[in-house]
Write a protein that holds these residues in place. Structure first.
Motif, PDB file in Angstrom:
ATOM      1  N   VAL A   1       1.094  -1.285  -0.248  1.00 60.41           N
ATOM      2  CA  VAL A   1      -0.230   0.013   0.528  1.00 60.41           C
ATOM      3  C   VAL A   1       1.405   1.118   0.231  1.00 60.41           C
ATOM      4  CG1 VAL A   1      -1.956  -1.171   0.475  1.00 60.41           C
ATOM      5  CG2 VAL A   1      -0.066  -0.187   2.563  1.00 60.41           C
ATOM      6  N   GLY A   2       0.111   2.195  -0.400  1.00 60.29           N
ATOM      7  CA  GLY A   2       0.948   4.083  -0.568  1.00 60.29           C
ATOM      8  C   GLY A   2       0.127   4.096  -1.394  1.00 60.29           C
ATOM      9  N   HIS A   3       0.634   5.642  -0.944  1.00 64.01           N
ATOM     10  CA  HIS A   3      -0.176   6.884  -1.903  1.00 64.01           C
ATOM     11  C   HIS A   3       0.188   6.678  -3.609  1.00 64.01           C
ATOM     12  CE1 HIS A   3      -1.075   9.017   1.363  1.00 64.01           C
ATOM     13  NE2 HIS A   3      -0.522   9.251   1.589  1.00 64.01           N
ATOM     14  N   SER A   4      -0.248   7.034  -4.645  1.00 62.10           N
ATOM     15  CA  SER A   4       0.179   7.529  -5.715  1.00 62.10           C
ATOM     16  C   SER A   4       1.690   8.028  -5.547  1.00 62.10           C
ATOM     17  CB  SER A   4      -0.843   8.303  -6.287  1.00 62.10           C
ATOM     18  OG  SER A   4      -0.529   8.562  -7.940  1.00 62.10           O
ATOM     19  N   GLY A   5       2.249   7.422  -6.698  1.00 60.64           N
ATOM     20  CA  GLY A   5       3.709   7.693  -6.546  1.00 60.64           C
ATOM     21  C   GLY A   5       4.515   7.149  -5.622  1.00 60.64           C
ATOM     22  N   SER A   6       4.172   5.998  -4.725  1.00 58.31           N
ATOM     23  CA  SER A   6       4.758   5.830  -3.723  1.00 58.31           C
ATOM     24  C   SER A   6       5.909   4.476  -4.416  1.00 58.31           C
ATOM     25  CB  SER A   6       4.519   5.410  -2.199  1.00 58.31           C
ATOM     26  OG  SER A   6       3.671   4.404  -2.721  1.00 58.31           O
ATOM     27  N   GLY A   7       5.897   4.552  -5.317  1.00 63.87           N
ATOM     28  CA  GLY A   7       6.872   2.368  -5.583  1.00 63.87           C
ATOM     29  C   GLY A   7       6.861   1.905  -5.752  1.00 63.87           C
ATOM     30  N   LYS A   8       4.640   1.797  -5.435  1.00 62.68           N
ATOM     31  CA  LYS A   8       3.961   0.195  -5.969  1.00 62.68           C
ATOM     32  C   LYS A   8       4.551  -0.105  -7.318  1.00 62.68           C
ATOM     33  CE  LYS A   8       0.028   2.039  -4.836  1.00 62.68           C
ATOM     34  NZ  LYS A   8       0.333   3.291  -4.762  1.00 62.68           N
ATOM     35  N   SER A   9       4.253   0.427  -7.986  1.00 57.22           N
ATOM     36  CA  SER A   9       4.143  -0.115  -9.659  1.00 57.22           C
ATOM     37  C   SER A   9       5.960  -0.535  -9.641  1.00 57.22           C
ATOM     38  CB  SER A   9       3.605   1.100 -10.288  1.00 57.22           C
ATOM     39  OG  SER A   9       2.372   1.019 -10.800  1.00 57.22           O
ATOM     40  N   THR A  10       6.240   0.769  -9.258  1.00 56.40           N
ATOM     41  CA  THR A  10       8.484  -0.255  -9.112  1.00 56.40           C
ATOM     42  C   THR A  10       8.749  -1.378  -8.864  1.00 56.40           C
ATOM     43  OG1 THR A  10       8.893   2.545  -9.928  1.00 56.40           O
ATOM     44  CG2 THR A  10      10.702   1.171  -9.267  1.00 56.40           C
ATOM     45  N   PHE A  11       8.222  -1.452  -7.601  1.00 58.43           N
ATOM     46  CA  PHE A  11       8.121  -2.897  -6.701  1.00 58.43           C
ATOM     47  C   PHE A  11       7.913  -3.915  -7.857  1.00 58.43           C
ATOM     48  CE2 PHE A  11       8.772  -3.831  -2.476  1.00 58.43           C
ATOM     49  CZ  PHE A  11       8.627  -5.521  -2.636  1.00 58.43           C
ATOM     50  N   ILE A  12       6.401  -4.019  -8.195  1.00 58.51           N
ATOM     51  CA  ILE A  12       6.196  -4.713  -9.022  1.00 58.51           C
ATOM     52  C   ILE A  12       6.879  -5.392 -10.570  1.00 58.51           C
ATOM     53  CG2 ILE A  12       4.235  -5.520 -10.006  1.00 58.51           C
ATOM     54  CD1 ILE A  12       3.267  -5.621  -7.569  1.00 58.51           C
ATOM     55  N   ARG A  13       6.917  -4.084 -10.647  1.00 60.33           N
ATOM     56  CA  ARG A  13       7.656  -4.434 -11.969  1.00 60.33           C
ATOM     57  C   ARG A  13       9.334  -4.385 -12.009  1.00 60.33           C
ATOM     58  NH1 ARG A  13       7.353   1.635 -15.158  1.00 60.33           N
ATOM     59  NH2 ARG A  13       7.799   0.029 -16.810  1.00 60.33           N
ATOM     60  N   LEU A  14      10.110  -4.586 -11.119  1.00 63.89           N
ATOM     61  CA  LEU A  14      10.707  -5.580 -10.766  1.00 63.89           C
ATOM     62  C   LEU A  14      10.694  -6.599 -10.493  1.00 63.89           C
ATOM     63  CD1 LEU A  14      12.770  -2.504  -8.143  1.00 63.89           C
ATOM     64  CD2 LEU A  14      13.674  -2.947 -10.285  1.00 63.89           C
ATOM     65  N   LEU A  15      10.101  -7.027 -10.033  1.00 66.50           N
ATOM     66  CA  LEU A  15       9.804  -8.557  -9.545  1.00 66.50           C
ATOM     67  C   LEU A  15       9.248  -9.365 -10.881  1.00 66.50           C
ATOM     68  CD1 LEU A  15       7.066  -8.396  -6.321  1.00 66.50           C
ATOM     69  CD2 LEU A  15      10.131  -9.112  -6.559  1.00 66.50           C
ATOM     70  N   GLN A  16       8.775  -8.901 -11.620  1.00 61.05           N
ATOM     71  CA  GLN A  16       8.473  -9.163 -12.945  1.00 61.05           C
ATOM     72  C   GLN A  16       9.533  -9.679 -14.154  1.00 61.05           C
ATOM     73  OE1 GLN A  16       5.192  -6.010 -14.154  1.00 61.05           O
ATOM     74  NE2 GLN A  16       4.511  -7.684 -15.454  1.00 61.05           N
ATOM     75  N   ARG A  17      10.870  -9.119 -12.985  1.00 61.26           N
ATOM     76  CA  ARG A  17      11.348  -7.934 -13.842  1.00 61.26           C
ATOM     77  C   ARG A  17      11.294  -7.162 -15.065  1.00 61.26           C
ATOM     78  NH1 ARG A  17      15.348  -9.196 -17.693  1.00 61.26           N
ATOM     79  NH2 ARG A  17      18.150  -9.040 -16.685  1.00 61.26           N
ATOM     80  N   GLU A  18      10.732  -6.773 -15.554  1.00 62.08           N
ATOM     81  CA  GLU A  18      10.679  -5.434 -16.338  1.00 62.08           C
ATOM     82  C   GLU A  18      11.520  -4.418 -16.329  1.00 62.08           C
ATOM     83  OE1 GLU A  18       7.910  -4.076 -19.703  1.00 62.08           O
ATOM     84  OE2 GLU A  18       8.006  -6.167 -18.674  1.00 62.08           O
ATOM     85  N   LEU A  19      11.595  -4.229 -15.503  1.00 62.32           N
ATOM     86  CA  LEU A  19      12.661  -3.323 -14.418  1.00 62.32           C
ATOM     87  C   LEU A  19      13.815  -4.450 -13.931  1.00 62.32           C
ATOM     88  CD1 LEU A  19      10.609  -0.170 -12.833  1.00 62.32           C
ATOM     89  CD2 LEU A  19      12.102  -0.717 -15.670  1.00 62.32           C
ATOM     90  N   LEU A  20      15.324  -3.342 -14.408  1.00 62.20           N
ATOM     91  CA  LEU A  20      16.087  -4.124 -13.313  1.00 62.20           C
ATOM     92  C   LEU A  20      16.857  -3.456 -11.915  1.00 62.20           C
ATOM     93  CD1 LEU A  20      18.705  -5.273 -15.905  1.00 62.20           C
ATOM     94  CD2 LEU A  20      17.820  -6.468 -13.792  1.00 62.20           C
ATOM     95  N   PRO A  21      16.727  -3.113 -10.984  1.00 62.41           N
ATOM     96  CA  PRO A  21      17.378  -1.989  -9.883  1.00 62.41           C
ATOM     97  C   PRO A  21      18.272  -1.763 -10.523  1.00 62.41           C
ATOM     98  CG  PRO A  21      18.072  -4.852  -9.423  1.00 62.41           C
ATOM     99  CD  PRO A  21      16.973  -5.068 -10.586  1.00 62.41           C
ATOM    100  N   SER A  22      18.253  -0.197 -10.266  1.00 59.57           N
ATOM    101  CA  SER A  22      19.543   0.132  -9.906  1.00 59.57           C
ATOM    102  C   SER A  22      20.659   0.190  -8.766  1.00 59.57           C
ATOM    103  CB  SER A  22      19.385   1.957  -9.325  1.00 59.57           C
ATOM    104  OG  SER A  22      18.583   2.120  -9.843  1.00 59.57           O
ATOM    105  N   ARG A  23      19.913  -1.092  -7.760  1.00 61.03           N
ATOM    106  CA  ARG A  23      21.038  -1.598  -6.456  1.00 61.03           C
ATOM    107  C   ARG A  23      20.912  -2.767  -6.125  1.00 61.03           C
ATOM    108  NH1 ARG A  23      21.029   3.038  -6.803  1.00 61.03           N
ATOM    109  NH2 ARG A  23      19.581   4.143  -5.477  1.00 61.03           N
TER     110      ARG A  23
END
Ligand code: ADP
Ligand code: MG
Lengths: 304, 228
Positions: free
Chosen positions: B34-56
């Protein structure tokens, strides 16, 4: 994998109909470039057949100066006959040469009428066992003292020799030019067809971006996602190649018999084996162009 | 099933979308993010899908270090992760049945498998009567059920959902959440990103709260949050 083949073909056909203008452009440019490749191959083939037939008839003519000593000419003839490269030597007198010339020029009597005296030299016609040794034999003759004594133009003995190699060389020079021009044209057309394929595939990717997104989401392998696009490019090229082959067969059927009529002394014919080889080359080139064009497009526009 | 160690993600040169995230999610858990819009939820999900790679940082999903995972292996990772989104992502020219079948076709499943598994999963989500309907003939809730059926038809061990009820009314959302609950009961790990406060409060599951890219709370049998 049986289900997949049907799936890929269905996808390619749908996509072709969706972007038919671009697809048609791709097919036409591929068709034109492969047609040119094919025609230049056929020309090259015909020329090399002609060259072969000329080689078969190749002989060396040694032109003799008027009033050359008969003994010298006979000595040269004897020397030639002793050479292992030589099959036969035939003496042609000035009169015989004129007769031959008149026969050849029967169509234009005004040339013959305009000649006041016989300008033709006598000659020794040398036939060789193997036409490939012409150059070698020519060198031996040029080095021969007797030849320089009796030849038509002692100042430039080379000019007193006439041999098929020159015709062969000229034919080869001609095909080299044809080939060069052909290569330039084909390279241009091939790049245009690459651009067309690239564009059709880009449009196809755009049209299917939603499906592609879902395929990636559910874990379709990269090759599975790419395959329909590669296939689409290859199908376009194969279509172009197929029409090019048909055109060449049609041209061959329509033109070659007439050419043969016009040039009855030359072997104007393309063997079935040569045609099959040509078709294989064109299909192969088509597949290559298709794979390259869609491959470039996939690298640029499809991130998997 | 999911491990994140010191994970950070920065888009371009902006301030980081995620900071130092340390999270462990066990097999069979049900977790709200949970979290407000822009808090990073979608980023979290897309990292798990490996849609994104983490910076570290390091991310392990279904036993695989997905940061080091070779590109060509990513599709096989994704077959273990079902995904559901706010906008359903259904193909408009395909029926419910075809939309679900598509997910199996493109990973090379046989016709036989497709014919048995698709009706079964559509029955599970309560759409046995709408198999031949196109998306525009279905309500939002029904479309989301189709998309859940598609995510689950391959029985992945992990199901990720990014604001799955964002476009739905509360009653419909409740139905969707209870569907996630049923799927979770089959042993599937479920992670739902949402800012639907009532839903989270009523379900009493584990809650991970994000704020400006930081994990500010990780609570079992939690609620959406205090105050705001
Ligand atoms: N593709 C992107 N490029 C740049 N910034 C992004 C991108 N996606 C998200 N962000 C930024 O990252 C932060 C977190 O976004 P997001 O993960 O979408 O949050 P949420 O899903 O909780 O609304 C936001 O500040 C957003 O502006
Ligand atoms: Mg979001």
């Amino acid at each position: 994998m049986a289900i997949n083949v049907g799936y890929f073909i269905k996808e390619s056909v749908t996509s072709f109909r969706r972007n038919w203008v671009m697809s048609l452009g791709a097919v036409i440019t591929i068709y034109l470039s492969l047609l040119l490749v094919g025609l230049s191959m056929v020309t090259g083939y015909l020329v090399s057949e002609v060259v072969k037939s000329v080689e078969d008839k190749v002989s060396i003519q040694i032109f003799l100066k008027d009033g050359a000593a008969t003994a010298d000419v006979e000595a040269l003839q004897g020397w030639l006959l002793r050479d292992e490269l030589v099959e036969a030597v035939n003496y042609v007198s000035k009169e015989q040469a004129l007769e031959r010339f008149k026969e050849e020029m029967a169509g234009s009597p005004e040339i013959i009428d305009s000649m006041r005296e016989n300008p033709l030299p006598a000659s020794l016609d040398v036939t060789l066992n193997d036409p490939r040794t012409v150059q070698e034999m020519v060198e031996r003759i040029k080095a021969q003292e007797l030849f320089v004594q009796v030849c038509d133009r002692p100042d430039d003995p080379e000019q007193s020799l006439k041999y098929g190699q020159q015709i062969v060389d000229r034919l080869f020079a001609f095909t080299r030019i044809v080939r060069l021009v052909g290569v330039v044209f084909v390279a241009m057309l091939a790049s245009v067809s690459l651009i067309f394929i690239n564009n059709t595939i880009r449009l196809a990717i755009y049209a299917r971006r939603k499906e592609i997104g879902i395929m990636r989401l559910v874990g379709a392998s990269n090759s599975f996602i790419r395959a329909p696009f590669l296939l689409e490019g290859v199908l376009q090229s194969l279509l172009g190649a197929g029409i090019a082959i048909l055109t060449i067969v049609a041209i061959q059927a329509a033109v070659l018999p007439r050419l043969q009529e016009a040039l009855p002394f030359l072997p104007v014919d393309v063997s079935t084996a040569a045609m099959l080889q040509l078709s294989a080359v064109l299909l192969g080139a088509g597949i290559l162009i298709g794979l390259l064009g869609s491959g470039f497009a996939l690298r640029r526009y499809l991130k998997v | 099933m999911i491990t994140m160690r010191k994970v950070g993600k920065t888009y371009g040169t902006d301030k980081p979308a995620l900071h130092d995230v340390d999270v462990d999610i066990e097999q069979g858990e049900f977790v709200f993010l949970v979290g407000h819009s822009g808090s990073g939820k979608s980023t979290f999900i897309r990292l798990l899908q490996r849609e994104l790679l983490p910076s570290r940082g390091q991310i392990v999903v279904a036993g695989q270090d997905i940061v080091k995972l070779k590109n060509w292996k990513v599709p096989y990772l994704r077959r273990n992760i079902g995904c559901v989104f706010q906008d359903f992502k259904l193909l408009p020219n395909k029926t419910s049945y075809e939309n679900v079948a598509f997910a199996l076709e493109v990973i090379g499943r046989s016709k036989h498998v497709i014919r048995t598994q698709v009706p079964e999963v559509l029955r599970l989500v309560g759409l046995e009567d709408k198999m031949e309907s196109y998306p525009d003939e279905l309500s939002g809730g029904e479309q989301q059920r189709v998309s859940i059926a598609r995510a689950f038809v391959n029985r992945p061990p992990i199901l990720l959902a990014d604001e799955p009820t964002g476009n739905l009314d509360p009653a419909t959302s409740l139905g969707i959440m209870s569907l996630f609950n049923r799927i979770n009961k089959t042993g599937t790990t479920v992670l739902v990103a949402t800012h639907d406060r009532e839903m989270v409060d009523s379900m009493r599951k584990r809650v991970i709260a994000l704020e400006n890219g930081y994990v500010v709370r990780d609570q079992h049998r939690g609620v959406y949050g205090y105050g705001d």
